[in-house]
Design a protein around this motif. Structure first.
Motif, short mmCIF file in Angstrom:
data_model
loop_
_atom_site.label_atom_id
_atom_site.label_comp_id
_atom_site.label_asym_id
_atom_site.label_seq_id
_atom_site.Cartn_x
_atom_site.Cartn_y
_atom_site.Cartn_z
N GLY A 189 0.81 -1.21 0.00
CA GLY A 189 0.00 0.00 0.00
C GLY A 189 0.84 1.26 0.00
O GLY A 189 0.65 2.15 -0.84
N ASP A 190 1.77 1.35 0.95
CA ASP A 190 2.59 2.55 1.04
C ASP A 190 3.46 2.73 -0.19
O ASP A 190 3.65 3.85 -0.69
N GLY A 191 4.00 1.63 -0.71
CA GLY A 191 4.85 1.72 -1.89
C GLY A 191 4.10 2.14 -3.14
O GLY A 191 4.55 3.02 -3.89
N ILE A 192 2.95 1.52 -3.37
CA ILE A 192 2.19 1.83 -4.59
C ILE A 192 1.58 3.22 -4.52
O ILE A 192 1.35 3.85 -5.56
N ALA A 193 1.33 3.72 -3.31
CA ALA A 193 0.81 5.08 -3.18
C ALA A 193 1.83 6.09 -3.70
O ALA A 193 1.47 7.05 -4.39
N THR A 194 3.09 5.87 -3.38
CA THR A 194 4.14 6.77 -3.86
C THR A 194 4.24 6.73 -5.38
O THR A 194 4.33 7.78 -6.04
N LEU A 195 4.20 5.53 -5.94
CA LEU A 195 4.30 5.40 -7.39
C LEU A 195 3.10 6.04 -8.09
O LEU A 195 3.26 6.76 -9.08
N ALA A 196 1.91 5.78 -7.58
CA ALA A 196 0.70 6.33 -8.21
C ALA A 196 0.66 7.85 -8.06
O ALA A 196 0.26 8.56 -8.99
N GLY A 197 1.04 8.34 -6.89
CA GLY A 197 1.03 9.78 -6.69
C GLY A 197 1.94 10.51 -7.65
O GLY A 197 1.60 11.58 -8.17
N ARG A 198 3.10 9.92 -7.93
CA ARG A 198 4.04 10.55 -8.86
C ARG A 198 3.59 10.39 -10.31
O ARG A 198 3.75 11.32 -11.12
#
Length: 432
Positions: free
Chosen positions: A84-93
């Motif tokens: 969750g935390d990792g994919i949030a960073t990728l999606a946000g960018r």
């Protein structure tokens, strides 16, 4: 994100081996990794200081130690953290888009990706590491709990504080799954029927009180709506007694906020919005109580849940009384960490007048709970001690972690009420 794959091992290895491996990973990252010429640090980090590469294995270790007999909870919370935390960073960018109004660094797309990816990883790992106990966890729990945990963790991840996400996400995900595990499936039909019977009255009184509170300028519009939802939850869960205690606590806190307001304004230490309560304040001071009320309705730990509910509300109310009376009439304020004299309103400051008012408020609110039948007289000492301990914990954390931005005032209030409830439960368990 790839480190989350190690959670798959929890299905096979004994608990003590998992703890040993997590401890070894923490020690390696803390002592050996800085000596190696391998850059595994995120942008802005270096080998100096404590940061994500240290907090991550520590979070995993804490999950394992906290849930020694529930590898499904530990693994699911780990998966929510990793994916969750990792994919949030990728999606946000990659996607960007609208941002949360309370934290312009976090995007709605990132939070949505967090919730979806974290929920998927959590459900899979909760199923994969389902413990071989009798009776085993219900499949409804295996599916619903990680989804709720991922949603909660996604919201926690947006809070505008410097507390490392590895800790806040893991803690919130694990806590939500543990709370859901307290629900008894065989109680749910009766609990739903009881809640439905209380719903019309709950809607009526909470709508009226929210409107009146907003008209009286004791709460903001968003605070009124949030308070109404919390009040609705408490009413349908515990009926009139629980809701009346909530109302008395709110009234006591509102009156305390307005006492000595002129002096507070002159000193620049008055509550924002002239003492009106906002949504963050409502959640921080009554969120734990609302959760305990739901557990009391749906679980089979009725007495413990009612004690937690009562203590959490008393702690939130008495702490506000202590703070506001101390700011209004405290003659000398000192830091809880150094005992040095500090100006009124300083985070973590205490005064004799405020402390006495807080204890008196805890006794008074505890007495109201007893009169309402929410608690027997034998619980009063546990309630007052718990509320006082929670307030002291909040003062200490405020003095050490609020100024650097690691925690904010709302988080401190939430920790206060949660800590108070845990202390009261510990005292009651010891005395039993």
């Amino acid at each position: 994100m790839t480190m989350g794959g190690f959670a798959l091992l929890l299905r096979w290895i004994p608990w003590w081996q998992a703890v040993a491996l997590a401890t070894a990973a923490l020690a390696f990252n803390l002592f050996l990794l800085p000596r190696l010429r391998v850059n595994l640090y995120r942008p802005g980090e270096s080998e100096r200081g404590v940061h994500g590469i240290i907090w991550y294995p520590l979070a995993v270790l804490l999950l394992l130690v906290t849930f020694p007999r529930r590898p499904d909870i530990a693994a699911a919370a780990w998966g929510i953290l990793a994916i969750g935390d990792g994919i949030a960073t990728l999606a946000g960018r990659a996607i960007g888009g609208p941002r949360w109004p309370w934290n312009r660094e976090k995007t709605l797309s990132g939070s949505a990706a967090f919730a979806i990816g974290g929920a998927a990883a959590g459900v899979f790992l909760a199923w994969w590491c389902r413990p071989a106990v009798i009776p085993p966890p219900a499949f409804a729990f295996t599916i619903a709990a990680p989804i709720l945990a991922a949603l909660a963790a996604a919201l926690v991840e947006t809070l505008p504080v410097r507390l490392d996400d590895n800790l806040s996400v893991a803690a919130s995900a694990g806590a939500v799954m543990w709370l859901v595990s307290l629900a008894a499936l065989d109680h749910l039909p009766g609990a739903i029927a009881l809640a439905e019977s209380r719903l019309p009255a709950a809607l009526a009184v909470n709508s009226l009180v929210a409107w009146a509170g907003h008209r009286a300028h004791t709460v903001s519009a968003a605070g009124a709506m949030t308070g109404a939802l919390i009040g609705l939850t408490i009413f349908v869960s515990l009926g009139w007694p629980g809701w009346v205690l909530l109302l008395v606590t709110f009234v006591a806190a509102s009156i305390a906020s307005r006492l000595g307001l002129e002096r507070k304004v002159l000193l620049g230490i008055a509550e924002e919005r002239g003492g009106r309560r906002g949504p963050g304040n409502a959640i921080a001071n009554t969120g734990v109580a609302a959760i305990a009320a739901v557990v009391a309705l749906t679980g089979d730990t009725g007495d413990a849940a009612r004690l937690a509910f009562t203590t959490a509300l008393v702690a939130g109310g008495s702490d506000t009384i202590a703070s506001e009376i101390g700011k209004a009439w405290g003659r000398r304020t000192w830091s809880v960490t150094s005992l040095a004299h500090v100006p009124p309103g300083t985070s973590g400051a205490m005064s004799l007048e405020g402390t006495a008012a807080g204890v008196a408020g805890a006794v008074g609110l505890g007495g109201v709970a007893i009169a309402l039948g929410l608690a027997p007289l034998a619980w009063l000492s546990a309630i007052v001690i718990g509320a006082t301990a929670g307030s002291l914990l909040e003062s200490w954390l405020g003095a050490t972690l609020e100024a650097p931005g690691i925690l904010n005032n709302d988080m401190l209030n939430f920790i206060n009420t949660a800590g108070a409830a845990l202390v009261a439960l510990a005292i009651a368990n010891w005395a039993a």
